[in-house]
Motif scaffolding. Structure first.
Motif, PDB file in Angstrom:
ATOM      1  N   ARG A 147      -8.175   8.498  16.244  1.00 16.89           N
ATOM      2  CA  ARG A 147      -8.124   9.965  16.233  1.00 16.89           C
ATOM      3  C   ARG A 147      -6.727  10.433  16.647  1.00 16.89           C
ATOM      4  N   ASP A 148      -6.189   9.806  17.673  1.00 20.90           N
ATOM      5  CA  ASP A 148      -4.854  10.160  18.170  1.00 20.90           C
ATOM      6  C   ASP A 148      -3.796   9.925  17.080  1.00 20.90           C
ATOM      7  N   ALA A 149      -3.890   8.783  16.381  1.00 18.77           N
ATOM      8  CA  ALA A 149      -2.917   8.449  15.318  1.00 18.77           C
ATOM      9  C   ALA A 149      -3.011   9.454  14.166  1.00 18.77           C
ATOM     10  N   LEU A 150      -4.238   9.857  13.809  1.00 22.85           N
ATOM     11  CA  LEU A 150      -4.420  10.811  12.704  1.00 22.85           C
ATOM     12  C   LEU A 150      -3.876  12.190  13.073  1.00 22.85           C
ATOM     13  N   GLN A 151      -4.076  12.594  14.331  1.00 21.56           N
ATOM     14  CA  GLN A 151      -3.565  13.901  14.753  1.00 21.56           C
ATOM     15  C   GLN A 151      -2.035  13.921  14.720  1.00 21.56           C
ATOM     16  N   GLN A 152      -1.405  12.787  15.078  1.00 16.09           N
ATOM     17  CA  GLN A 152       0.058  12.713  14.999  1.00 16.09           C
ATOM     18  C   GLN A 152       0.529  12.725  13.543  1.00 16.09           C
ATOM     19  N   THR A 153      -0.278  12.104  12.662  1.00 18.98           N
ATOM     20  CA  THR A 153       0.090  12.047  11.244  1.00 18.98           C
ATOM     21  C   THR A 153       0.148  13.446  10.633  1.00 18.98           C
ATOM     22  N   LEU A 154      -0.727  14.351  11.073  1.00 20.78           N
ATOM     23  CA  LEU A 154      -0.737  15.721  10.528  1.00 20.78           C
ATOM     24  C   LEU A 154       0.620  16.401  10.708  1.00 20.78           C
ATOM     25  N   ASN A 155       1.317  16.047  11.793  1.00 18.98           N
ATOM     26  CA  ASN A 155       2.628  16.660  12.053  1.00 18.98           C
ATOM     27  C   ASN A 155       3.704  16.122  11.111  1.00 18.98           C
ATOM     28  N   PRO A 250      -4.201  23.527   2.692  1.00 16.25           N
ATOM     29  CA  PRO A 250      -2.813  23.285   3.111  1.00 16.25           C
ATOM     30  C   PRO A 250      -2.762  22.952   4.598  1.00 16.25           C
ATOM     31  N   VAL A 251      -1.918  21.986   4.964  1.00 18.39           N
ATOM     32  CA  VAL A 251      -1.856  21.528   6.356  1.00 18.39           C
ATOM     33  C   VAL A 251      -1.625  22.696   7.312  1.00 18.39           C
ATOM     34  N   GLY A 252      -0.708  23.595   6.938  1.00 20.18           N
ATOM     35  CA  GLY A 252      -0.380  24.720   7.822  1.00 20.18           C
ATOM     36  C   GLY A 252      -1.573  25.596   8.145  1.00 20.18           C
ATOM     37  N   ARG A 405       3.224   5.758  10.785  1.00 20.54           N
ATOM     38  CA  ARG A 405       4.280   6.765  10.921  1.00 20.54           C
ATOM     39  C   ARG A 405       5.375   6.549   9.872  1.00 20.54           C
ATOM     40  N   ARG A 406       5.746   5.276   9.650  1.00 14.45           N
ATOM     41  CA  ARG A 406       6.843   4.985   8.712  1.00 14.45           C
ATOM     42  C   ARG A 406       6.460   5.249   7.260  1.00 14.45           C
ATOM     43  N   ALA A 407       5.161   5.262   6.965  1.00 14.75           N
ATOM     44  CA  ALA A 407       4.733   5.573   5.591  1.00 14.75           C
ATOM     45  C   ALA A 407       5.154   6.985   5.203  1.00 14.75           C
TER      46      ALA A 407
END
Length: 787
Positions: A147-155, A250-252, A405-407
């Protein structure tokens, strides 16, 4: 004096490496040089000094559709250009003809710009869509990390990118992010298969115009169409609505709603007996995700990012039954045809890949589990759609978190602050590549993350190597690392010798959708020479690139392993090596002591030795899933990275001088040195016996032993530098001699010292019955010189 070839120049300039840079001019001579004529091409490689994207459409030849390039002959008086591929003459369009002169050339005609990129002026499609498909059959701790990794990915996503969420376990939940009153999801049964039409009906969505239709990317729609065509539904009679705005947002606009859903995610609640595996319907979840994207953003460029924590056990695509009495298929089961669920699962995911290709959908798999998860079956879907596979043990490992993250890395801003590529993701969508070439040879196929688009023609050979029978391939997801191998065969015969000045030409046309929705076309045009004298093969031998040839042979070997027994593939590699040595080495018949290989071939046998022992061909000590991932990565990486996988690099650190490369050999293990091994998948720091003892006694913490502290830190800093520039992030291992994790290093070394050696004073004895490189070379010399 033979010409010294620069193999790295074309790679820096055009992203291309050839096995042979001078080709024999007849079919019969081309078969005698053993290693196939081929090249490795990275379509999106970042090239220094390349002009910025050209904001106009390319000029094409009326005869063969080749794009204007520096090798065309220009008649400045009549304003005509002659195509090097079909020798057809073409008029320049008026806006070119008025301004062109020898002093004033457009970028695509300037000699050093053999690779240029066009930003096509067709209507851009909408922004890319990202669908997260998340496995909930995992422990609470693991779910928290995911969950933490996915929330960071949204940014990391562009503000206008569309995002959706599907979770699965026993059931599949499609979350309606556009419904703000409370979390709301639609449920699909895990054991059923759903057609795209059924997915539309159950979700109550309007299909986008042209949804599911085949065709070129350029025809893509500008997003779904509103309005309620489709009549009332069984859900309270409500009219249908487009998926964008409900399931894709949309992400925003949906970050808060999506984070709320992720916060509320629970472990799959369905009960599970101790002797049973959890119910996990990975296949159904992927099927629903593809059906939803196919109905809402067809051919707009989208990515399904799948996060898996175990094997699929129910529904289509399951690889093992729920009973723990049945083991997951092993290499032995597959070899003996005792894996009854393997073929049905493979067929199911291959059928899904056809849908993904038709709709420009990329499928990625991030698998974190100590057990197998089915990447062997999923590999076809991921590879054919141009996706990524990352394999880790847990969701809190840097292998997973940092790779994810690098993807989403961005392109560097172009010099001069031009806005053309500013802040775009480096990933491309819906890629296609077409190969055009001279008439004297044909294309036999490609090996890499690609699928055939079945474009036959006179330049396509009947003989196939890899994915053949076409001159146009689908690449799907492309990034700067993506590298495709192409193979060719000479069709010219001895009866029609080629003139001495004759050149051969190839052009690679790569179309893809950038993350801002615009279509780009990258054009690389290369040329090379022919050699017509069958009595003198020195010019051909001098043009041999043993590194590129090794990688091409490795890809061929891996491809053949899909349909042939591994022992047969190894015999083919051995025979090829013996024939190549017999053809190009200098020796007296039946005198092995006189055997000498020219400099251009000197390391090739060593590469073949390590390829035979590698995890790509040996199933020992790796599961079918791991081997499938290793093979997937080998067939998409460039020459340098592929060579590290085949023959890892080894550095030695000691008090005797600066770090230096040493042989990948048991004799390199010494008690007073530290070794740094890079296998691409693992980075290993190995302390010799004496160093490990000093470290255990804590000398590095004492001020008078500051040099020892620096010696310990040097390989760790270098390891960090290696890991900073690699995808997927390698696993980092620090180990001591004679400890259990030392096996990671010892398994890679040439066993020149074994438990049977008389003199085991130098280096560490390796307990193995494998032959050493010396014995391998002795056999090669003996067989090559036989009359």
């Amino acid at each position: 004096m033979q010409q010294q070839w620069d193999f790295h120049g074309p790679e820096q300039r055009d992203g291309i490496r050839n096995s042979w840079n001078t080709w024999p001019s007849s079919r019969i001579e081309a078969t005698r040089i053993v290693v196939p004529l081929g090249c490795l091409y990275s379509p999106l490689k970042r090239i220094e000094n390349m002009p910025g994207s050209l904001a106009y459409d390319p000029i094409r030849c009326n005869g063969c559709t080749a794009v204007l390039n520096p090798y065309v002959q220009v008649d400045f008086r009549t304003k005509l250009w002659t195509c090097p591929f079909c020798t057809g003459r073409n008029h320049f369009p008026p806006h070119y003809a008025e301004n062109i002169s020898e002093a004033s050339l457009p970028a695509e005609l300037i000699p050093q710009f053999t690779t240029v990129e066009y930003e096509l002026q067709s209507q851009p499609v909408g922004p890319p869509a990202f669908m997260f498909v998340v496995d909930t059959c995992i422990d609470e701790d693991e779910l928290t990390h995911l969950r933490d990794a996915l929330q960071q990915t949204l940014n990391l996503l562009p503000e206008d990118a569309l995002v959706g969420l599907i979770t699965f376990g026993t059931l599949v939940h499609v979350h309606e992010l556009g419904f703000s009153d409370c979390p709301k999801s639609y449920v699909f049964r895990g054991e059923k298969e759903y057609t795209p039409q059924k997915v539309q009906d159950m979700l109550g969505i309007t299909p986008a115009r042209g949804g599911g239709a085949q065709g070129q990317q350029q025809g893509g729609p500008g997003g779904p169409i509103g309005g309620g065509g489709g009549g009332p539904m069984g859900m309270g009679g409500a009219g249908r609505q487009p998926a964008v705005g409900r399931f894709l947002m949309p992400v925003g606009e949906c970050t808060f709603a999506l984070e709320q859903v992720l916060e509320d995610l629970q472990k799959d609640p369905w009960p599970c007996q101790p002797d049973e595996r959890v119910q996990r319907c990975t296949g159904t979840a992927l099927n629903v995700a593809i059906g939803l994207l196919e109905s809402s953003v067809p051919r707009q460029g989208s990515r399904i990012m799948t996060f898996i924590a175990g094997p699929p056990t129910v529904g289509k695509g399951a690889i093992v039954s729920r009973s723990k009495k049945e083991n997951i298929r092993s290499h032995t089961d597959l070899a003996k045809n005792q894996a009854p669920m393997y073929k049905p699962a493979l067929e199911f995911y291959t059928a899904l890949s056809e849908k993904a290709i038709a709709n420009s959908i990329v499928v990625d798999v991030f698998a974190c589990s100590l057990d197998q998860v089915g990447t062997l079956e999923l590999k076809g879907l991921v590879s054919r759609s141009g996706g990524l596979i990352v394999l880790a043990d847990k969701f809190d490992q840097s292998v997973f978190r940092e790779s994810l993250r690098r993807a989403f890395e961005r392109l560097p801003d172009p010099p001069g602050g031009a806005p053309s590529g500013s802040n775009q993701l480096q990933m491309g969508f819906g890629g296609q590549i077409e190969v055009l070439h001279s008439r004297e040879f044909k294309i036999t196929g490609a090996i890499g993350p690609c699928a055939s688009l079945k474009k036959a023609g006179p330049g396509v050979s009947e003989n196939e190597m890899g994915v053949g029978g076409t001159s146009l391939w689908y690449l799907g997801g492309v990034d700067p690392a993506t590298t495709i191998a192409f193979f060719f065969e000479v069709t010219n015969t001895n009866a029609t010798p080629l003139p001495a000045h004759k050149r051969r030409f190839m052009q690679f046309l790569t179309t893809y959708q950038a993350s801002n929705g615009r279509f780009h076309l990258r054009v690389t045009t290369v040329c090379g020479g022919w050699h017509s004298d069958p009595a003198d093969h020195a010019p051909i031998a001098a043009s041999f690139d043993q590194e590129a040839a090794t990688v091409l042979m490795a890809r061929l070997a891996v491809h053949r392993c899909l349909t042939e027994d591994i022992a047969d593939v190894q015999r083919w590699l051995d025979r090829s090596l013996i024939r190549l040595a017999a053809k190009f080495a200098n020796y007296r018949k039946d005198d092995a002591a006189s055997f000498r290989l020219p400099q251009e071939f000197s390391i090739y046998p060593q590469f073949m030795f390590h390829l035979r022992r590698s995890k790509f061909l040996q199933s020992f000590n790796s599961s079918p899933d791991e081997q499938a991932v290793y093979r997937h990565i080998l067939t998409r990486e460039n020459t340098t990275n592929s060579l590290i996988m085949l023959q890892p690099s080894l550095l030695s650190y000691s008090f005797h001088g600066p770090p230096q490369p040493v042989l990948l050999d048991a004799t390199s293990v010494r008690p007073d040195t530290i070794l740094l091994l890079d296998t691409f998948f693992h980075v290993i720091v190995f302390h010799g016996e004496t160093i490990a003892a000093w470290k255990q006694q804590g000398y590095q913490h004492q001020e008078e032993h500051v040099n020892f502290r620096n010696l310990l830190e040097a390989p760790q800093n270098d390891a960090q530098m290696i890991m900073n520039n690699r995808f997927p992030v390698p696993r980092y291992i620090v180990c001591d001699q004679h400890k259990s994790e030392a096996r990671f290093l010892l398994a890679m070394l040439n066993p020149s010292v074994t438990h049977n050696s008389a003199d085991s004073a130098a280096g560490q004895a390796i307990f193995t019955d494998d032959v050493s490189l010396r014995v391998f070379m002795e056999h090669l010399m003996k067989l090559a010189v036989q009359s």
